[in-house]
Design a protein around this motif. Structure first.
Motif: not given
Length: 226
Positions: A143-171
């Protein structure tokens, strides 16, 4: 270039989110912003997205004070910034492909552009085999990979990631950080807020440390020091 010039945000006498914060982010830089809860990390991101207005000071993007933008320019500005959140914020009734395509539709891209770019960007985040899966069929990392794809698909100059791994396991966290590094290597400025010491130590990139609204450290090749 992004420039915070003596930015303060005061909500009340008892609540100061930022106090005289000054720093610059260069194009294509990867920067982590760390600090305890309430340190001011999210307020900085909201300032950059023009969701909050400084009590004093200014925020500049390419030498323009973003809080002086006329409404008709604000959408264009925000399209230059992609955002990724801890809680994914996917549309549950849409597939991975459709979630990413929706971001392109809103930006006014043609069907031909969408059909070309969406599979490519999902491949970039290692989801080339999950295009037609719905969010409930995906793991948290996917799900987070989809969210990242959505965030970059319009080729932004800046990507902001606000605690993007807070719900994820270490691996999975490590895999997601590798994707952010890949995006940065392709030329996108990445601004990451995190509580995760392991991420910061792994990246060995610039670290800004906040404490109670004050910028207390700015290390070019930083460590997590709190």
């Amino acid at each position: 270039m992004i420039y915070f010039d003596k930015v303060s945000k005061i909500y009340s006498e008892e609540s100061t989110a930022l106090k005289d914060v000054t720093f610059t982010i260069e194009p294509k830089e990867f920067i982590s912003i760390v600090g305890h809860s309430g340190a001011g990390k999210t307020t900085i991101l909201k300032m950059l997205l023009a969701e909050e207005t400084p009590t004093s000071g200014s925020v500049f993007f390419e030498s323009v004070n973003i809080h002086t933008f006329k409404p008709r320019f604000m959408n264009d500005y925000r399209r230059r910034i992609g955002t990724v959140f801890q809680d994914f914020r996917l549309l549950p009734q849409k597939t991975a492909y459709e979630n990413v395509a929706f971001a392109m539709e809103v930006a006014g891209h043609t069907d031909e552009q969408i059909e070309s770019d969406v599979p490519h960007v999902l491949e970039l985040v290692d989801l080339g085999d999950k295009l037609w899966n719905f969010p409930h069929e995906l793991s948290s990392g996917e799900k987070q990979r989809v969210a990242i794809a959505r965030a970059i698909v319009n080729q932004p100059d800046v990507l902001i990631a606000d605690e993007p791994t807070g719900n994820l396991d270490p691996i999975t966290t490590f895999e997601i950080v590798q994707i952010f590094k890949k995006i940065n290597d392709l030329g996108t400025t990445v601004i990451l807020t995190t509580h995760n010491k392991g991420i910061v130590e792994f990246l060995k990139k610039r670290v800004i440390t906040l404490d109670a609204g004050h910028l207390i450290r700015d290390d070019k090749h930083g460590h997590y020091v709190l």
